[in-house]
Design a protein around this motif. Structure first.
Motif, mmCIF file in Angstrom:
data_model
loop_
_atom_site.group_PDB
_atom_site.id
_atom_site.type_symbol
_atom_site.label_atom_id
_atom_site.label_comp_id
_atom_site.label_asym_id
_atom_site.label_seq_id
_atom_site.Cartn_x
_atom_site.Cartn_y
_atom_site.Cartn_z
ATOM 1 N N ALA A 889 0.836 -1.224 0.000
ATOM 2 C CA ALA A 889 0.000 0.000 0.000
ATOM 3 C C ALA A 889 0.859 1.259 0.000
ATOM 4 O O ALA A 889 0.610 2.203 -0.765
ATOM 5 C CB ALA A 889 -0.928 -0.034 1.202
ATOM 6 N N ALA A 890 1.899 1.241 0.859
ATOM 7 C CA ALA A 890 2.792 2.418 0.904
ATOM 8 C C ALA A 890 3.534 2.597 -0.412
ATOM 9 O O ALA A 890 3.685 3.708 -0.936
ATOM 10 C CB ALA A 890 3.772 2.263 2.055
ATOM 11 N N GLU A 891 4.022 1.483 -0.971
ATOM 12 C CA GLU A 891 4.753 1.553 -2.243
ATOM 13 C C GLU A 891 3.830 2.022 -3.355
ATOM 14 O O GLU A 891 4.238 2.797 -4.238
ATOM 15 C CB GLU A 891 5.318 0.176 -2.575
ATOM 16 N N GLU A 892 2.575 1.577 -3.303
ATOM 17 C CA GLU A 892 1.623 2.018 -4.328
ATOM 18 C C GLU A 892 1.422 3.539 -4.243
ATOM 19 O O GLU A 892 1.354 4.237 -5.265
ATOM 20 C CB GLU A 892 0.297 1.282 -4.127
ATOM 21 N N LYS A 893 1.333 4.028 -3.013
ATOM 22 C CA LYS A 893 1.202 5.466 -2.855
ATOM 23 C C LYS A 893 2.416 6.203 -3.415
ATOM 24 O O LYS A 893 2.297 7.223 -4.118
ATOM 25 C CB LYS A 893 1.024 5.821 -1.385
ATOM 26 N N ASP A 894 3.639 5.671 -3.115
ATOM 27 C CA ASP A 894 4.861 6.304 -3.635
ATOM 28 C C ASP A 894 4.886 6.260 -5.144
ATOM 29 O O ASP A 894 5.295 7.231 -5.816
ATOM 30 C CB ASP A 894 6.089 5.614 -3.069
ATOM 31 N N ILE A 895 4.481 5.144 -5.712
ATOM 32 C CA ILE A 895 4.508 5.017 -7.181
ATOM 33 C C ILE A 895 3.552 6.018 -7.807
ATOM 34 O O ILE A 895 3.866 6.685 -8.814
ATOM 35 C CB ILE A 895 4.161 3.565 -7.582
ATOM 36 N N VAL A 896 2.357 6.115 -7.211
ATOM 37 C CA VAL A 896 1.382 7.078 -7.751
ATOM 38 C C VAL A 896 1.933 8.512 -7.664
ATOM 39 O O VAL A 896 1.812 9.316 -8.610
ATOM 40 C CB VAL A 896 0.050 6.947 -6.988
ATOM 41 N N LYS A 897 2.569 8.782 -6.534
ATOM 42 C CA LYS A 897 3.143 10.127 -6.369
ATOM 43 C C LYS A 897 4.245 10.382 -7.383
ATOM 44 O O LYS A 897 4.317 11.456 -8.013
ATOM 45 C CB LYS A 897 3.673 10.262 -4.952
#
Length: 989
Positions: A889-897
């Motif tokens: 979930a955290a990595e997905e947020k970073d990727i989206v950012k």
């Protein structure tokens, strides 16, 4: 010779068993019965897992198989335990197979549990398989039979063949079906009664050794496939056994039953001792066929008489001279009647005519109803419950065509207080432990003492048959009730009297229906007897013109009074007593037909317990039949006041002493008379025993005399045979001398012929030798001539060889020849190289195949290792699952950012490039051509990168498809890295 394709085999494979108990002295045997034919396996040891490994087969055609499937004919497998010491066969269970489950295709075997198994704790099972096979047995040579003459007999009804009629057992309904089910719906009863037997000792030859210590004999016969035996007996001179009747129910029609009896063999009855037949007789069933006229609808048909028992073949010669009047005979009665025809008013008379009465009239006849499941023959006689025989004796005597006895008078009391003083009856335990005491009590012998156990209670049983109502019979009934319960001290039947007339829907109170029984027994014996044996009350219709008719039986469960509430009351002597009362309405059930209810009986039973019996010895007086306690005479009373002087003979002491002396003399006379009676009884018993033994000795002597007479006749016959043989030997000697002289002459003639033949052979041999010598000389001359010709040919060959070598040398010096030799060498080298190339290609292919197999094996090994690793890592994966989800979930947020940032940069870059293009609107031709050349060069480089990238991806996918490599392997990681670099270069360009 062809094969019969319409013949089939029903094969039942008995493979093995399980869950059997281990029995060392027993063997296991499985008997299978189908279509009247019985097959059996070989005996095997009785183990926990017996191995039968046996196939049983029945042969039949397809038409018969279809008929059996329509009739749902079962195949019954009966399992027996065979005792190796006593040869006794014990049934331990059975299995029923459905014929419809048999198929021509091979099926897997199944486990079947034994039904009605004796081993209830183990639950044994048998592995079975049923199938159909085509009978490939070669058919017999075909022939054409002569035309059969026309039959003179009538055509069977319905086109039935009498030989095809086979009794089919219906276990659910309890009858045998003979003929078609649709047209044969009448029920018949076939009964066989063995009434008496005489002169059976004649069947025992002197050479036969009977088993020790006391042999048992019995009669055996087979009735529609049911093996029937009677009660065993031990005395052959005076055989004492009760008449027994065995019956089977048959569902058929009168015509079909007559057809079946016309083709049946005779009924064969054997006298057996163990498993050995001592003699047999055959009773033809044609008598039933002749008598089975339309009268069978109303009265039974009977074949009865005394039949002679014939010994087996091994003993027939010893019975030749025995007189006909002293031959062993057996009294047999065979009865056939239609079910329901004996329920009319004429039933007692008709049934009485069909019974063979060779025994005493008072002896009741036993009836042995054959069960639906055919009982198997056993050497050991069946055990009986002695207590239940007496309870159902009256019912069996009625069924055995004996009329009920006349009602007996007995005292009637209106209330328990009005009955006489209760007497003490012997308990039932005495009838088993001391039969002499009970017998002496029943015969009212003077001065007989009965010992009563200390724990016995004095009971009084009161039975009041109040009324009968709801009679469901089509005619008015003059009813009487009859019952008997030997446990109360007497087996004599008790009946209500006089008869009362009862109509439908009417309640009638019965007269003289109250009776009281006083007896002494143990409480636990009373409870056990009441729980186990009900009281059977019979409802009779008393007819003035015919014999009495039994309508039904009511079962009164006496144990119900034991569960009722106890009430306390005072006895006649002030002791504390207990009383239990129970009232109920019991149904009266019909004994034949549908077992329906014919009436209701209201009754009341009361049980009174007077406590422990005070007396220990009871004396039965000869005159009064009363019970007297064996106590010393009472002492004279003591008076407190002095009496006046009287005569000595008139004093109370003198009278008491005189009475005592007279009592002593009376007792002495009674004792002497009792001793005389006992002596007389013993002398009579000794005389009877002496007469019996004398009769036995006379019978044995007569038997020995008869045997010796037969032996004397045999000896005279043997002497006559010896004289005849002697004369035959003399004539044979004369013939032998004549044959010897002829043989000598023949021998001399043959010797002369042999000498002449030898001489002729010798002359022929000498002539043959001369001829061979002449041939040898001729061959020597031919040999010399051929050797000379060979030398000349060798000389010519040498000259020709020399000329050939010279010509060869001349030819080898020419250039064409050298070129041709070089071409040949090159051709050979080419062929050799092609062969090596082909072998290398094959070895390459072989190595590829080996490498593929190795890769697959390696893949399987890695897969197993991966499964093991997955099992080990499963726990870790479960623990890290939550963490992984949070991390994803955290990595997905970073990727989206990051993607948003990249999109912003690309948008800014596009805006910047658009501004630059707007500034440079003036095109330059030189720069454009340069850009075109650069674009074409970059395009070629992009195409090369695409080819390289596709090749890398194809190699990676190929390695992954083999299953040997995974994404974690080094080579796959390296290929992924190159693919990523190539894609990066391509994206940069």
């Amino acid at each position: 010779m062809g094969y019969r394709s319409d013949q089939m085999l029903i094969v039942v494979s008995i493979l093995e068993g399980r869950h059997f108990p281990k029995r060392s002295r027993h063997m296991l045997v499985v008997e299978a019965k189908f279509d009247g034919e019985q097959l059996a396996t070989d005996p095997i040891p009785h183990l926990e897992q017996p191995q039968f490994a046996t196939e049983l087969a029945w042969e039949l055609d397809r038409k018969a198989l279809h008929q059996h499937r329509l009739q749902r004919t079962p195949i019954k497998l009966q399992c027996f335990a065979l005792d190796t010491l006593t040869s006794a066969k014990e049934s331990i269970g059975y299995v029923v197979l459905d014929l419809r489950a048999a198929q021509e295709t091979k099926q897997a075997p199944k486990w079947y549990s034994l039904l009605s198994s004796k081993y209830t704790k183990f639950k044994p099972e048998v592995q079975l398989n049923i199938g159909l096979e085509t009978d490939t047995k070669p058919a017999a040579e075909t022939f054409k039979a002569k035309e059969a003459p026309p039959r003179s007999s009538k055509v069977a009804p319905g086109g039935l063949d009498p030989k095809s009629l086979v009794p089919i057992l219906n276990e659910a309904e309890g009858y045998h079906q003979i003929g078609p089910v649709d047209s044969c719906k009448d029920y018949f009863v076939l009964s066989v009664t063995i009434a008496f037997a005489t002169q059976l000792e004649q069947l025992i030859p002197s050479t036969l050794r009977l088993p020790e210590p006391q042999p048992e004999f019995f009669f055996y016969y087979s009735l529609l496939g049911n093996d029937v035996t009677n009660e065993p007996f031990t005395d052959l001179i005076n055989p004492d056994f009760e008449p027994e009747r065995a019956s089977v129910r048959i569902r058929s029609s009168r015509e079909v039953l007559c057809m079946y009896l016309s083709v049946q063999p005779k009924l064969q009855i054997h006298l057996c001792c163990g498993d050995q037949s001592l003699g047999s007789t055959e009773i033809p069933l044609t008598g039933l066929l002749m008598k089975a006229s339309p009268e069978i609808e109303h009265r039974p048909v009977v074949v009865e008489g005394a039949f002679i028992l014939s010994p087996p073949n091994r003993a027939k010669q010893n019975m030749v001279s025995v007189a006909a009047e002293s031959s062993p005979t057996i009294g047999v009665s065979i009865t056939l009647h239609k079910e329901g025809s004996l329920q009319t008013s004429h039933r007692p008379r008709e049934m009485n005519e069909s019974v063979v009465t060779k025994k005493e009239p008072s002896t009741p006849q036993k009836i042995k109803e054959l069960p639906a499941q055919p009982p198997m023959f056993s050497d050991s006689p069946p055990t009986k419950d002695e207590d239940t025989d007496s309870d159902v004796e009256s019912l069996k005597s009625v069924q055995a065509d004996s009329a009920p006895p006349q009602p007996q008078t007995r005292p009637e009391t209106s209330a328990p207080s009005e009955r006489p003083l209760p007497g003490v009856q012997p308990p039932p335990s005495l009838s088993h432990s001391a039969p002499e005491v009970v017998r002496s009590l029943s015969e009212s012998t003077s001065a007989q003492k009965i010992a009563i156990p200390p724990a016995a209670h004095h009971f009084c049983f009161l039975l009041d048959l109040r009324s009968i109502h709801d009679v469901d019979i089509g005619f008015p009934v003059n009813c009487i009730l009859r019952y008997s319960y030997p446990f109360f001290g007497s087996a004599a039947p008790i009946m209500t009297n006089p008869p009362v007339e009862v109509h439908r829907n009417m309640e009638v109170f019965l007269p003289q229906s109250y009776c009281a029984f006083d007896f002494a027994t143990m409480p636990h014996q009373l409870q056990e007897k009441f729980l186990r044996l009900p009281l059977l009350v019979e409802l009779w219709h008393k007819d003035k013109l015919a014999k009495d008719l039994l309508l039904g039986v009511a079962r009164l469960q006496l144990s119900n009074v034991l569960t009722s509430e106890k009430t306390r009351f005072l006895g006649p002597h002030g002791e504390q007593c207990w009383r239990q009362t129970f009232s109920e309405m019991a149904p009266v059930m019909a004994i034949e037909g549908s077992k329906s209810k014919v009436a209701d009986l209201s009754y009341t039973i009361t049980l009174e317990d007077y406590g422990l019996v005070k007396v220990r010895e009871v004396v039965v007086s000869e005159s009064s039949q009363s019970l007297v306690v064996n106590n010393p005479p009472p002492a004279p009373p003591v008076h407190s006041q002095p009496e006046p002087a009287t005569e000595p003979h008139e004093t109370l002491e003198y009278k008491a002493a005189l009475e005592l002396e007279m009592w002593k003399e009376t007792q002495e006379e009674m004792f002497v008379s009792q001793l005389k009676k006992k002596e007389l009884a013993h002398m009579q018993a000794l005389a009877e025993e002496w007469k019996r033994r004398n009769r036995e000795r006379e019978a044995i002597v007569n038997k020995k005399v008869a045997e010796y007479t037969v032996l004397e006749e045999q000896l005279q016959k043997a002497l006559a045979d010896l004289e005849k043989r002697k004369r035959q030997l003399a004539s044979d000697e004369i013939e032998l001398k004549k044959a010897r002289t002829e043989l000598q002459l023949e021998c001399e003639r043959s010797i002369q012929e042999r000498e002449d033949s030898i001489r002729r052979v010798r002359e022929d041999c000498l002539h043959q030798i001369e001829l061979e010598r002449l041939k040898a000389k001729q061959l020597e001359e031919d040999k010399r001539r051929l050797q000379q010709q060979l030398q000349e040919a060798e000389h010519k060959f040498k000259l020709q060889d020399k000329e050939f070598h010279q010509y060869k040398e001349q030819q080898s010096s020419k250039p064409e020849i050298r070129l041709q030799s070089e071409i040949n060498l090159l051709t050979l080298e080419k062929v050799e190289l092609e062969r090596k190339l082909e072998s290398a290609t094959k070895s390459k292919l072989h190595y590829k195949q080996q490498w593929g197999r190795a890769l697959k094996e390696l893949a399987r090994i890695k897969q197993r290792e991966q499964e093991n690793a997955m099992a080990r890592l499963k726990k870790q994966q479960d623990e890290l699952e939550q963490m992984r989800l949070r991390y994803l979930a955290a990595e997905e947020k970073d990727i989206v950012k990051n993607e948003r940032l990249e999109l912003e940069e690309i948008r800014n870059e596009l805006n910047r490039l658009k501004l630059q293009e707007d500034r440079k609107q003036a095109p330059d031709t030189g720069s454009t051509s340069d850009r075109k050349m650069a674009a074409s060069g970059s395009r070629q480089q992009d195409e090369g990168l695409d080819d390289y990238l596709s090749r890398l991806i194809e190699e990676r996918d190929t390695l992954l498809r083999t299953g040997v490599y995974t994404h974690e392997d080094r080579i796959i990681s390296e290929l992924d890295r190159q693919i990523r670099e190539t894609m990066a270069k391509r994206s940069i360009r």
